[in-house]
Write an enzyme that holds these catalytic residues in place. Sequence first.
Site, PDB file in Angstrom:
ATOM      1  CG  HIS A 190      -6.780  -2.979   3.152  1.00  0.00           C
ATOM      2  ND1 HIS A 190      -5.923  -1.780   3.035  1.00  0.00           N
ATOM      3  CD2 HIS A 190      -7.917  -2.889   2.699  1.00  0.00           C
ATOM      4  CE1 HIS A 190      -6.735  -1.033   2.366  1.00  0.00           C
ATOM      5  NE2 HIS A 190      -8.221  -1.264   2.388  1.00  0.00           N
TER       6      HIS A 190
ATOM      7  CG  ASN B 152     -12.361  -0.632   4.210  1.00  0.00           C
ATOM      8  OD1 ASN B 152     -12.547  -1.293   5.259  1.00  0.00           O
ATOM      9  ND2 ASN B 152     -11.024  -0.297   4.124  1.00  0.00           N
TER      10      ASN B 152
ATOM     11  CG  HIS C 207      -8.771  -2.930  -2.293  1.00  0.00           C
ATOM     12  ND1 HIS C 207      -9.707  -2.169  -2.958  1.00  0.00           N
ATOM     13  CD2 HIS C 207      -8.650  -2.487  -0.974  1.00  0.00           C
ATOM     14  CE1 HIS C 207     -10.202  -1.134  -2.396  1.00  0.00           C
ATOM     15  NE2 HIS C 207      -9.495  -1.210  -1.225  1.00  0.00           N
TER      16      HIS C 207
ATOM     17  CG  ASP D 227      -2.022   0.797   1.096  1.00  0.00           C
ATOM     18  OD1 ASP D 227      -3.129   0.468   0.949  1.00  0.00           O
ATOM     19  OD2 ASP D 227      -1.780   2.190   1.106  1.00  0.00           O
ATOM     20  CB  ILE D 228       0.794   4.326  -2.175  1.00  0.00           C
ATOM     21  CG1 ILE D 228       1.958   5.109  -2.773  1.00  0.00           C
ATOM     22  CG2 ILE D 228      -0.486   5.068  -1.919  1.00  0.00           C
ATOM     23  CD1 ILE D 228       1.466   5.695  -4.125  1.00  0.00           C
TER      24      ILE D 228
ATOM     25  N   GLY E 194     -15.818   3.261   4.046  1.00  0.00           N
ATOM     26  CA  GLY E 194     -14.466   4.037   3.295  1.00  0.00           C
ATOM     27  C   GLY E 194     -13.778   3.505   2.255  1.00  0.00           C
ATOM     28  CD  GLN E 195     -14.770  -0.560  -2.315  1.00  0.00           C
ATOM     29  OE1 GLN E 195     -16.070  -0.885  -2.001  1.00  0.00           O
ATOM     30  NE2 GLN E 195     -14.417  -1.086  -3.342  1.00  0.00           N
ATOM     31  CB  SER E 196     -10.720   5.279  -1.250  1.00  0.00           C
ATOM     32  OG  SER E 196      -9.558   4.462  -0.946  1.00  0.00           O
TER      33      SER E 196
HETATM   34  P1  5GP Z   1      -9.741   1.276   0.578  1.00  0.00           P
HETATM   35  O1  5GP Z   1      -9.754   2.670   1.208  1.00  0.00           O
HETATM   36  O2  5GP Z   1     -10.459   1.683  -0.664  1.00  0.00           O
HETATM   37  O3  5GP Z   1     -10.086   0.134   1.335  1.00  0.00           O
HETATM   38  O4  5GP Z   1      -8.167   1.161   0.217  1.00  0.00           O
HETATM   39  C1  5GP Z   1      -7.748   1.688  -0.994  1.00  0.00           C
HETATM   40  C2  5GP Z   1      -6.115   1.572  -0.710  1.00  0.00           C
HETATM   41  O5  5GP Z   1      -5.365   1.862  -1.751  1.00  0.00           O
HETATM   42  C3  5GP Z   1      -5.638   2.691   0.324  1.00  0.00           C
HETATM   43  O6  5GP Z   1      -4.965   2.062   1.437  1.00  0.00           O
HETATM   44  C4  5GP Z   1      -4.519   3.440  -0.486  1.00  0.00           C
HETATM   45  O7  5GP Z   1      -3.420   3.897   0.164  1.00  0.00           O
HETATM   46  C5  5GP Z   1      -4.233   2.346  -1.746  1.00  0.00           C
HETATM   47  N1  5GP Z   1      -3.769   3.182  -2.771  1.00  0.00           N
HETATM   48  C6  5GP Z   1      -4.551   4.255  -3.407  1.00  0.00           C
HETATM   49  N2  5GP Z   1      -3.933   4.247  -4.680  1.00  0.00           N
HETATM   50  C7  5GP Z   1      -2.682   3.802  -4.539  1.00  0.00           C
HETATM   51  C8  5GP Z   1      -1.800   3.488  -5.610  1.00  0.00           C
HETATM   52  O8  5GP Z   1      -1.593   4.285  -6.662  1.00  0.00           O
HETATM   53  N3  5GP Z   1      -0.669   2.560  -5.086  1.00  0.00           N
HETATM   54  C9  5GP Z   1      -0.894   1.741  -4.058  1.00  0.00           C
HETATM   55  N4  5GP Z   1       0.326   1.116  -3.846  1.00  0.00           N
HETATM   56  N5  5GP Z   1      -1.621   1.935  -3.208  1.00  0.00           N
HETATM   57  C10 5GP Z   1      -2.625   2.737  -3.483  1.00  0.00           C
END
Ligand code: 5GP
Length: 112
Positions: A100, A85, A98, A29-30, A91-93
């Site tokens: 985690h 998520n 995916h 994760d970034i 909070g799915q972004s």
């Molecule tokens: P969500 O909030 O949808 O459950 O998790 C999305 C995750 O993707 C976040 O933890 C965010 O840091 C990660 N993420 C978003 N864009 C990128 C990216 O371009 N590269 C990587 N490695 N992680 C990303």
Amino acid sequence: MSTIFKKIIDRQIPADIVHEDDLCLAFRDIHPHAPTHILVIPKKEIAGVSAATAQDSVLLGHLIFTAGQIAAREGLSNGYRLVINNGADAGQSVDHLHVHLLGGRALGWPPG
Ligand code: 5GP
């Protein structure tokens, strides 16, 4: 609709990839929330758990199994957490399913 994760699958943007097979990709994760924070994603574009169909059942199981294999390889012998998520309240972004994989420190419960 395709997301940034599709670009990572297609190698259009870089990622620290730790695992790849026919069905999934895993990368760090970034913005890590734990010493080990890896995302395990299907290569198939599924927006989230709520968008999965019965045909995706084996694939979903594969993501969790693979996350466990990666956790072992990462040396998370003291424990780890898998989180998915789904939707706005969670909070799915990124609208590409995916898992985690979080580990390397004690994790609070319940999550926020
Ligand atoms: P969500 O909030 O949808 O459950 O998790 C999305 C995750 O993707 C976040 O933890 C965010 O840091 C990660 N993420 C978003 N864009 C990128 C990216 O371009 N590269 C990587 N490695 N992680 C990303």
